[in-house]
Design a protein around this motif. Sequence first.
Motif, PDB file in Angstrom:
ATOM      1  N   VAL A  31       0.814  -1.220   0.000  1.00 38.52           N
ATOM      2  CA  VAL A  31       0.000   0.000   0.000  1.00 38.52           C
ATOM      3  C   VAL A  31       0.846   1.268   0.000  1.00 38.52           C
ATOM      4  O   VAL A  31       0.650   2.159  -0.845  1.00 38.52           O
ATOM      5  CB  VAL A  31      -1.000  -0.021   1.164  1.00 38.52           C
ATOM      6  CG1 VAL A  31      -1.621   1.352   1.375  1.00 38.52           C
ATOM      7  CG2 VAL A  31      -2.092  -1.052   0.898  1.00 38.52           C
ATOM      8  N   PRO A  32       1.814   1.442   0.922  1.00 39.14           N
ATOM      9  CA  PRO A  32       2.578   2.707   0.910  1.00 39.14           C
ATOM     10  C   PRO A  32       3.420   2.907  -0.351  1.00 39.14           C
ATOM     11  O   PRO A  32       3.739   4.046  -0.701  1.00 39.14           O
ATOM     12  CB  PRO A  32       3.477   2.586   2.151  1.00 39.14           C
ATOM     13  CG  PRO A  32       2.847   1.533   2.992  1.00 39.14           C
ATOM     14  CD  PRO A  32       2.228   0.574   2.031  1.00 39.14           C
ATOM     15  N   ILE A  33       3.787   1.806  -1.014  1.00 36.47           N
ATOM     16  CA  ILE A  33       4.622   1.933  -2.212  1.00 36.47           C
ATOM     17  C   ILE A  33       3.768   2.261  -3.430  1.00 36.47           C
ATOM     18  O   ILE A  33       4.115   3.143  -4.233  1.00 36.47           O
ATOM     19  CB  ILE A  33       5.426   0.639  -2.436  1.00 36.47           C
ATOM     20  CG1 ILE A  33       6.354   0.392  -1.247  1.00 36.47           C
ATOM     21  CG2 ILE A  33       6.233   0.721  -3.728  1.00 36.47           C
ATOM     22  CD1 ILE A  33       7.108  -0.914  -1.324  1.00 36.47           C
ATOM     23  N   VAL A  34       2.662   1.545  -3.570  1.00 36.16           N
ATOM     24  CA  VAL A  34       1.783   1.809  -4.710  1.00 36.16           C
ATOM     25  C   VAL A  34       1.120   3.174  -4.573  1.00 36.16           C
ATOM     26  O   VAL A  34       1.078   3.968  -5.526  1.00 36.16           O
ATOM     27  CB  VAL A  34       0.721   0.700  -4.823  1.00 36.16           C
ATOM     28  CG1 VAL A  34      -0.269   1.027  -5.945  1.00 36.16           C
ATOM     29  CG2 VAL A  34       1.390  -0.647  -5.080  1.00 36.16           C
ATOM     30  N   ASP A  35       0.609   3.471  -3.380  1.00 39.81           N
ATOM     31  CA  ASP A  35       0.003   4.780  -3.120  1.00 39.81           C
ATOM     32  C   ASP A  35       1.069   5.681  -2.504  1.00 39.81           C
ATOM     33  O   ASP A  35       1.191   5.814  -1.290  1.00 39.81           O
ATOM     34  CB  ASP A  35      -1.191   4.627  -2.178  1.00 39.81           C
ATOM     35  CG  ASP A  35      -1.962   5.935  -2.021  1.00 39.81           C
ATOM     36  OD1 ASP A  35      -1.637   6.908  -2.739  1.00 39.81           O
ATOM     37  OD2 ASP A  35      -2.864   5.987  -1.168  1.00 39.81           O
ATOM     38  N   TYR A  36       1.862   6.290  -3.389  1.00 37.53           N
ATOM     39  CA  TYR A  36       3.008   7.083  -2.921  1.00 37.53           C
ATOM     40  C   TYR A  36       2.575   8.317  -2.140  1.00 37.53           C
ATOM     41  O   TYR A  36       3.348   8.860  -1.346  1.00 37.53           O
ATOM     42  CB  TYR A  36       3.860   7.495  -4.131  1.00 37.53           C
ATOM     43  CG  TYR A  36       5.208   8.051  -3.765  1.00 37.53           C
ATOM     44  CD1 TYR A  36       6.107   7.281  -3.059  1.00 37.53           C
ATOM     45  CD2 TYR A  36       5.576   9.334  -4.145  1.00 37.53           C
ATOM     46  CE1 TYR A  36       7.353   7.782  -2.717  1.00 37.53           C
ATOM     47  CE2 TYR A  36       6.816   9.854  -3.807  1.00 37.53           C
ATOM     48  CZ  TYR A  36       7.694   9.064  -3.092  1.00 37.53           C
ATOM     49  OH  TYR A  36       8.931   9.560  -2.751  1.00 37.53           O
ATOM     50  N   SER A  37       1.328   8.732  -2.347  1.00 35.32           N
ATOM     51  CA  SER A  37       0.847   9.922  -1.638  1.00 35.32           C
ATOM     52  C   SER A  37       0.121   9.580  -0.337  1.00 35.32           C
ATOM     53  O   SER A  37      -0.587  10.420   0.221  1.00 35.32           O
ATOM     54  CB  SER A  37      -0.113  10.706  -2.551  1.00 35.32           C
ATOM     55  OG  SER A  37      -1.227   9.896  -2.916  1.00 35.32           O
ATOM     56  N   ALA A  38       0.270   8.340   0.121  1.00 39.34           N
ATOM     57  CA  ALA A  38      -0.401   7.932   1.353  1.00 39.34           C
ATOM     58  C   ALA A  38       0.086   8.769   2.527  1.00 39.34           C
ATOM     59  O   ALA A  38       1.264   9.137   2.620  1.00 39.34           O
ATOM     60  CB  ALA A  38      -0.137   6.445   1.623  1.00 39.34           C
ATOM     61  N   GLY A  39      -0.830   9.050   3.443  1.00 37.73           N
ATOM     62  CA  GLY A  39      -0.497   9.880   4.587  1.00 37.73           C
ATOM     63  C   GLY A  39       0.381   9.160   5.593  1.00 37.73           C
ATOM     64  O   GLY A  39       0.586   7.947   5.536  1.00 37.73           O
ATOM     65  N   HIS A  40       0.897   9.940   6.535  1.00 37.18           N
ATOM     66  CA  HIS A  40       1.800   9.379   7.541  1.00 37.18           C
ATOM     67  C   HIS A  40       1.084   8.352   8.415  1.00 37.18           C
ATOM     68  O   HIS A  40       1.674   7.332   8.796  1.00 37.18           O
ATOM     69  CB  HIS A  40       2.345  10.516   8.411  1.00 37.18           C
ATOM     70  CG  HIS A  40       3.234  10.031   9.520  1.00 37.18           C
ATOM     71  ND1 HIS A  40       4.502   9.555   9.302  1.00 37.18           N
ATOM     72  CD2 HIS A  40       3.003   9.927  10.872  1.00 37.18           C
ATOM     73  CE1 HIS A  40       5.042   9.191  10.464  1.00 37.18           C
ATOM     74  NE2 HIS A  40       4.151   9.420  11.424  1.00 37.18           N
ATOM     75  N   LYS A  41      -0.186   8.579   8.704  1.00 38.04           N
ATOM     76  CA  LYS A  41      -0.935   7.663   9.560  1.00 38.04           C
ATOM     77  C   LYS A  41      -1.099   6.302   8.905  1.00 38.04           C
ATOM     78  O   LYS A  41      -0.878   5.253   9.532  1.00 38.04           O
ATOM     79  CB  LYS A  41      -2.300   8.265   9.879  1.00 38.04           C
ATOM     80  CG  LYS A  41      -3.116   7.430  10.852  1.00 38.04           C
ATOM     81  CD  LYS A  41      -4.421   8.126  11.191  1.00 38.04           C
ATOM     82  CE  LYS A  41      -5.233   7.282  12.181  1.00 38.04           C
ATOM     83  NZ  LYS A  41      -6.509   7.941  12.534  1.00 38.04           N
ATOM     84  N   LEU A  42      -1.472   6.283   7.613  1.00 33.58           N
ATOM     85  CA  LEU A  42      -1.633   5.023   6.894  1.00 33.58           C
ATOM     86  C   LEU A  42      -0.307   4.293   6.778  1.00 33.58           C
ATOM     87  O   LEU A  42      -0.235   3.063   6.938  1.00 33.58           O
ATOM     88  CB  LEU A  42      -2.218   5.287   5.508  1.00 33.58           C
ATOM     89  CG  LEU A  42      -2.427   4.061   4.616  1.00 33.58           C
ATOM     90  CD1 LEU A  42      -3.373   3.069   5.273  1.00 33.58           C
ATOM     91  CD2 LEU A  42      -2.937   4.475   3.246  1.00 33.58           C
ATOM     92  N   THR A  43       0.756   5.034   6.517  1.00 30.34           N
ATOM     93  CA  THR A  43       2.074   4.415   6.407  1.00 30.34           C
ATOM     94  C   THR A  43       2.492   3.777   7.727  1.00 30.34           C
ATOM     95  O   THR A  43       3.052   2.671   7.757  1.00 30.34           O
ATOM     96  CB  THR A  43       3.110   5.462   5.982  1.00 30.34           C
ATOM     97  OG1 THR A  43       2.704   6.051   4.745  1.00 30.34           O
ATOM     98  CG2 THR A  43       4.480   4.833   5.809  1.00 30.34           C
ATOM     99  N   ARG A  44       2.191   4.446   8.818  1.00 33.68           N
ATOM    100  CA  ARG A  44       2.547   3.911  10.133  1.00 33.68           C
ATOM    101  C   ARG A  44       1.726   2.657  10.455  1.00 33.68           C
ATOM    102  O   ARG A  44       2.248   1.691  11.006  1.00 33.68           O
ATOM    103  CB  ARG A  44       2.339   4.969  11.211  1.00 33.68           C
ATOM    104  CG  ARG A  44       2.812   4.524  12.590  1.00 33.68           C
ATOM    105  CD  ARG A  44       2.842   5.685  13.564  1.00 33.68           C
ATOM    106  NE  ARG A  44       3.341   5.265  14.856  1.00 33.68           N
ATOM    107  CZ  ARG A  44       4.618   5.114  15.158  1.00 33.68           C
ATOM    108  NH1 ARG A  44       5.548   5.364  14.228  1.00 33.68           N
ATOM    109  NH2 ARG A  44       4.984   4.731  16.366  1.00 33.68           N
ATOM    110  N   VAL A  45       0.441   2.678  10.099  1.00 34.67           N
ATOM    111  CA  VAL A  45      -0.400   1.497  10.317  1.00 34.67           C
ATOM    112  C   VAL A  45       0.140   0.301   9.532  1.00 34.67           C
ATOM    113  O   VAL A  45       0.207  -0.830  10.051  1.00 34.67           O
ATOM    114  CB  VAL A  45      -1.856   1.799   9.923  1.00 34.67           C
ATOM    115  CG1 VAL A  45      -2.682   0.516   9.892  1.00 34.67           C
ATOM    116  CG2 VAL A  45      -2.473   2.790  10.892  1.00 34.67           C
ATOM    117  N   CYS A  46       0.551   0.547   8.310  1.00 26.25           N
ATOM    118  CA  CYS A  46       1.105  -0.535   7.491  1.00 26.25           C
ATOM    119  C   CYS A  46       2.414  -1.062   8.086  1.00 26.25           C
ATOM    120  O   CYS A  46       2.651  -2.280   8.112  1.00 26.25           O
ATOM    121  CB  CYS A  46       1.329  -0.053   6.063  1.00 26.25           C
ATOM    122  SG  CYS A  46      -0.198   0.284   5.155  1.00 26.25           S
ATOM    123  N   ALA A  47       3.248  -0.150   8.575  1.00 24.14           N
ATOM    124  CA  ALA A  47       4.513  -0.580   9.181  1.00 24.14           C
ATOM    125  C   ALA A  47       4.258  -1.412  10.436  1.00 24.14           C
ATOM    126  O   ALA A  47       4.915  -2.436  10.669  1.00 24.14           O
ATOM    127  CB  ALA A  47       5.371   0.637   9.509  1.00 24.14           C
TER     128      ALA A  47
END
Length: 253
Positions: A31-47
């Motif tokens: 998700v964070p790679i494909v959606d490069y404009s993903a917000g910090h919150k979504l990126t943290r949830v994925c991590a």
Amino acid sequence: MKEETAQGRWEQLTQRPLLALAVVFAVAYAVPIVDYSAGHKLTRVCAVTEWVVWGAFALDYLVRLVLAPRRWEFIRRHWLDLCAVVLPLLRPLALLRVVSTLLLVGKRARMASQIRLTTYVAGAVVGLLMFGSLAVLSVEREAPDGNIRTLGDAVWWSFTTMTTVGYGDHAPTTGLGRVLAVGLMLSGIALLGVVTANIAAWFIARFEMDDAEERRQTAAIAALTEEVRALRAEVAALSGARSGAPTEERGSV
């Protein structure tokens, strides 16, 4: 024996849930790679999701180690699993979490029946293609001289690299990207070897079955031939006995 039974039950019980968690990991990583404009919150949830999945695999390794009847032998035979568990702790990079999760999923998948070998090989190909594409895209997208900018470019590069074709239209320019390329090439060669060996084993098994059937038929024909010869000899003996009986009677008169 009870410990071995408990370990076998645990492995059978956790195989499918761990494979499902691996799919969750794949989504969280992509998700964070494909959606490069993903917000910090979504990126943290994925991590966090990636680390939770890795933790589940680490817990599975520890439980299997506790249930193993000979723990040192278990560690020796499953040293690759141990490396996959320890590596992300030594250097918490996303790439290492990808590698460790792929290794652990592959080890657990091999416990399935050999009848499913083709399915797991196909799954390994798709998994390596997907993770290789995402990993190289995350590394090369912001490289100054990079030419892998989109997911389509990354998938095309991964496919040509795994098949060792290497057209050269897309190539990694960073050190980590080249490490990924080496890993994909070696993985592609290994998977090709597995597929080739599997096909060869299937043909050999078929030839052995045909040869065994041919030997069985040949033996049956040989047995029938011996029976016919024995019957002929018996018929000839009976015919000779019948033809000699009247002669003896006439001679006596």
